[in-house]
Every structure is written in structure tokens, then in C-alpha cells.
Design an enzyme around this catalytic site. Structure first.
Site, PDB file in Angstrom:
ATOM      1  N   GLN A   1     -51.111  11.174  21.033  1.00  0.00           N
ATOM      2  CA  GLN A   1     -51.369  12.475  20.423  1.00  0.00           C
ATOM      3  C   GLN A   1     -52.005  12.266  19.053  1.00  0.00           C
ATOM      4  O   GLN A   1     -51.408  11.649  18.170  1.00  0.00           O
ATOM      5  CB  GLN A   1     -50.038  13.222  20.284  1.00  0.00           C
ATOM      6  CG  GLN A   1     -50.077  14.477  19.454  1.00  0.00           C
ATOM      7  CD  GLN A   1     -48.674  14.989  19.192  1.00  0.00           C
ATOM      8  OE1 GLN A   1     -47.816  14.942  20.062  1.00  0.00           O
ATOM      9  NE2 GLN A   1     -48.429  15.462  17.984  1.00  0.00           N
TER      10      GLN A   1
ATOM     11  N   GLU B   1     -43.078  18.352  21.188  1.00  0.00           N
ATOM     12  CA  GLU B   1     -42.793  17.188  20.363  1.00  0.00           C
ATOM     13  C   GLU B   1     -41.453  17.335  19.667  1.00  0.00           C
ATOM     14  O   GLU B   1     -40.655  16.404  19.625  1.00  0.00           O
ATOM     15  CB  GLU B   1     -43.900  17.013  19.314  1.00  0.00           C
ATOM     16  CG  GLU B   1     -43.674  15.824  18.391  1.00  0.00           C
ATOM     17  CD  GLU B   1     -44.735  15.701  17.314  1.00  0.00           C
ATOM     18  OE1 GLU B   1     -44.987  14.585  16.856  1.00  0.00           O
ATOM     19  OE2 GLU B   1     -45.300  16.738  16.918  1.00  0.00           O
TER      20      GLU B   1
ATOM     21  N   GLU C   1     -38.780  19.480   5.561  1.00  0.00           N
ATOM     22  CA  GLU C   1     -39.151  20.740   4.920  1.00  0.00           C
ATOM     23  C   GLU C   1     -39.759  21.723   5.920  1.00  0.00           C
ATOM     24  O   GLU C   1     -39.452  22.924   5.912  1.00  0.00           O
ATOM     25  CB  GLU C   1     -40.145  20.480   3.778  1.00  0.00           C
ATOM     26  CG  GLU C   1     -39.560  19.715   2.598  1.00  0.00           C
ATOM     27  CD  GLU C   1     -39.425  18.216   2.852  1.00  0.00           C
ATOM     28  OE1 GLU C   1     -38.762  17.533   2.054  1.00  0.00           O
ATOM     29  OE2 GLU C   1     -39.974  17.725   3.865  1.00  0.00           O
TER      30      GLU C   1
ATOM     31  N   SER D   1     -52.093  14.077  13.107  1.00  0.00           N
ATOM     32  CA  SER D   1     -51.918  13.878  11.666  1.00  0.00           C
ATOM     33  C   SER D   1     -53.123  13.202  11.026  1.00  0.00           C
ATOM     34  O   SER D   1     -53.765  12.335  11.630  1.00  0.00           O
ATOM     35  CB  SER D   1     -50.668  13.036  11.407  1.00  0.00           C
ATOM     36  OG  SER D   1     -49.515  13.688  11.885  1.00  0.00           O
TER      37      SER D   1
END
Length: 406
Positions: free
Chosen positions: A129, A247, A374, A132
């Protein structure tokens, strides 16, 4: 919540357990116990996946027509539990079968699904995948890898980072920016790509744990057909959400030592006034870990109950990932500190075979994979607790006009 198997589920568990006992013994007799990250380990993993597929235990919830088991989500959970106990689970296929191929199944044409789904189920091909990027941080939509239309093709240039398994993958799903003139979430498009294309370069990243599971991936004029597009042009964010939700469910738990194992270590290690287990500060930590583990257990039971009732689980996976990843890091750090100067050992001579040292170096990555702490806290706050969302000043700003920090 119902914590017990129904009669049908109990029968399925017994059937799966019996198959696993026989199949695992035959698999070990054929392949032994190869060292991880070796060609022999990969060969053993592919053989085990093929064995499961032939028996209907690979991708249990997928239709039998594509090589799946045609079963239910709760049957998949039960088999996963029993497979873990049998000690023959491999991680090479988790991303492909858990995240990438479901996206291909949802957004590609019939020919593409026919070409890729069955080989992936059988373990013949592995997927990664590619989301990022170095400049994006936790903001996937801030990606800068560009795809430009050129006739019937697209030409892709850019870089991805922290791509698990890219160096041994055959194919991947790639999120790109195709329109910089609209806000960042609206100008994205998803493609599937051939990872063996000469225009794709993988550079494994040497991690502090000693492993090389992650990669930097570079695209230099990578040319792909428009038929490799997943979903509509500019609708890549909607496609990516399907992958991201899968995911977060896949990485909702974390492997590694638990509170029981650190408690056993504390019994054996000497402290100032007897075994380390007698230390009040440590016992307080141990109690916290126990309470958190019980909360995780019952949260997972809630998910299993929803699956058993053919319901869609809620955002419990976000809760599980935050708690388990942070607990693993805290637990491993405490265990290493308890060992004093021996905590620097990382080989087989270390306590518990250096499991705590490995977990200490691996756990920080778990707090990033599948969404940082976060990000997941925002999901829980907004979607579970109904709190106001964060202020997003870039929501309606064209991507090309966003500040770059230069």
C-alpha cells in the site's frame, strides 16, 4: 455482549482446530522452521497460504468464486484465533489481503478482479500500500506524488515512504495527485501498479530494531494505463477511505509480550528488597496494564458479538490500536529498565529471548502505522463521542496554494 460461541460457532471452531492441527504438522514436516526474512521463510509462507486456500480457509469471508471461503466474518475471526494458537500465521499477506485487494475488488473492472484476486488469495502474488509521503506526515491527503494524463496513459513521479513490504511485493495500490487546482481531498486518484516496473525503485529502511520491513519508494516517469485506475478520476480519497478503514482494523492489536510475561520476569529479577515483583511502583504499573488488557479484551468481544450478529463493527479498532500500541511500548520499556545493565543485550542470551528489547524498538512504529495516536483520538472524539471537529483552515484551499514551509 455474548462472550460464548453459539453452537454453530463452536462446531466451526472445532472443525478449524482439527484441520489446523493436521495441516500445521504436515507444513512443518515439509518446510521446517525457516528464519524470518529469508527466501525459505517466504516460500514456506506461500505454501501455507496455498494450503489454506485449497481448504477454503484463506479469505474466509470472500466469495468462493474468487477463491475465498464463502463464510461469515465471525468464522474468519474464529479461524484467525485458532491459527495464531497453532503458530503458523505469516505476515506477508496481511496488507494485500486485508487492505489492497479488497480495494481492487471494490473499484476495478471484472477483468482486473479476475486477474488479481485469485492469485492473491492463493499466496502467489503479494501487494503493498503506497500512501504515506515524507512531506505529508499523518495527513495522507497532503501527498505530492503527481499523476499526469498523457493520451491513454498516466505518467507518475514522486516518492512514498514507510511502505511495508514494498521490496518483496509484486503489485501495489498507489494514491496520487491528479489535480492541484482543487482542495487536497478532491484532487486525488488511485491506481494499481506493477512493483517490478523499472520506473519503480524500492530502498529498504534500516530500522533500529534491525529489521528492514519498511521502504522508501521512488517513481520516475512511471507510465500506467488508464485501465489501472481504481475509481473515478479525482475520487481517490473516497477509494482511500475504504483502504484506511481496513488498515485500522488490521493493526488494531499488537503482537508482543503482555503483562503476564513481564510479571514472570519481575518474579525472577532481584530488586532492592527481594524480587522486582515486590516493588510497589512496579505493582501499580502491573495493575494498570491488567486493567487496560481487560478493557481491550471486552472491546474485542464487542466487535466479535457484532460480527456474530452480522452487524458492522464501529470504531473500536481505533480504541484498540491506541491502547495496545502504547501499552506495549510502556511495558517493554519497564521490562528493559528492570534488567539494569543486562537490558542492553539483544540476542538469545537476553531475558525472554530479547522479546522485550525487540518490542521496545518496534512499538513506536505501531503508534504510527494505520494512523497516529493523534489521528485516532480525533476519530474517537468526533465519531464516537460526538465532540466538535478540529478547525481545518485548509479545507477549501486549492492544493497548489497551500504553504509548503519554504
Amino acid at each position: 455482549m455474548d462472550f460464548n460461541d453459539s453452537p454453530a460457532e463452536a462446531a466451526y471452531r472445532e472443525k478449524a482446530r482439527a484441520w489446523l492441527e493436521e495441516a500445521a504438522a504436515a507444513h512443518r514436516a515439509e518446510h521446517g522452521e525457516p528464519k524470518p526474512n529469508t527466501p525459505e521463510h517466504m516460500a514456506a509462507a506461500k505454501a501455507w497460504q496455498a494450503r489454506k486456500a485449497a481448504a477454503g480457509y484463506a479469505c474466509i469471508t470472500w466469495p468462493a468464486a474468487v477463491g475465498g471461503g464463502g463464510g461469515t466474518p465471525i468464522e474468519s475471526v474464529i479461524f484467525g484465533q485458532e491459527e495464531g494458537k497453532a503458530g503458523v500465521a505469516y505476515g506477508y499477506f496481511t496488507i494485500g489481503l486485508g487492505m489492497c485487494v479488497p480495494t481492487v475488488m471494490a473499484f476495478s473492472d471484472t477483468d482486473t478482479k479476475k486477474r488479481f484476486v485469485s492469485p492473491a488469495v492463493k499466496g502467489e502474488e503479494i501487494w503493498c500500500q503506497l500512501f504515506s509521503e515524507p512531506a505529508g506526515g499523518s495527513d495522507v491527503a497532503a501527498l505530492r506524488t503527481r499523476a499526469v494524463k498523457d493520451g491513454d496513459d498516466w505518467v507518475i513521479n514522486g516518492q512514498k515512504v514507510w511502505t511495508t513490504g514494498a521490496h518483496y511485493s509484486d503489485f501495489g495500490i498507489l494514491l496520487t495527485r491528479t489535480d492541484p487546482d482543487v482542495p487536497k481531498h478532491k484532487g486525488l486518484t488511485m491506481f494499481w501498479i506493477d512493483m517490478r516496473d523499472p520506473a519503480v525503485e524500492c530502498r529498504p529502511i534500516h530500522q533500529m530494531s534491525g529489521g528492514r520491513e519498511f521502504n522508501e519508494v521512488y517513481f520516475s516517469d512511471l507510465r500506467v494505463k488508464d485501465s489501472q485506475r481504481l475509481g473515478e478520476v479525482g475520487q481517490g480519497w473516497q477509494v482511500a477511505l475504504v483502504t484506511l478503514m481496513n488498515e485500522r482494523l488490521a493493526v488494531g492489536g499488537s503482537a508482543g509480550p503482555n503483562y503476564r510475561e513481564v510479571m514472570e520476569l519481575a518474579r525472577a529479577l532481584p530488586g532492592e528488597d527481594g524480587p522486582a515483583l515486590s516493588n510497589d511502583a512496579f505493582r501499580e504499573k502491573l495493575a494498570d496494564w491488567f486493567v487496560a488488557s481487560q478493557g481491550l479484551k471486552f472491546t474485542r468481544f464487542r466487535t466479535m458479538t457484532a460480527l456474530s450478529r452480522s452487524q458492522t463493527p464501529g470504531p473500536e479498532s481505533s480504541i484498540g490500536k491506541i491502547i495496545s500500541a502504547n501499552q506495549l511500548q510502556d511495558l517493554a520499556n519497564t521490562a528493559v529498565e528492570m534488567q539494569g545493565e543486562y537490558g542492553i543485550l539483544s540476542g538469545p542470551e537476553a531475558a525472554a529471548g530479547a522479546a522485550f528489547q525487540q518490542s521496545l524498538m518496534w512499538a513506536p512504529g505501531l503508534r504510527i502505522a494505520g494512523g497516529t495516536d493523534e489521528i485516532l483520538k480525533n476519530i474517537i472524539a468526533e465519531r464516537v463521542l460526538g465532540l466538535p471537529g478540529d478547525v481545518r483552515v485548509d479545507k477549501d484551499v486549492p492544493f497548489k496554494d497551500m504553504p509548503t514551509g519554504r
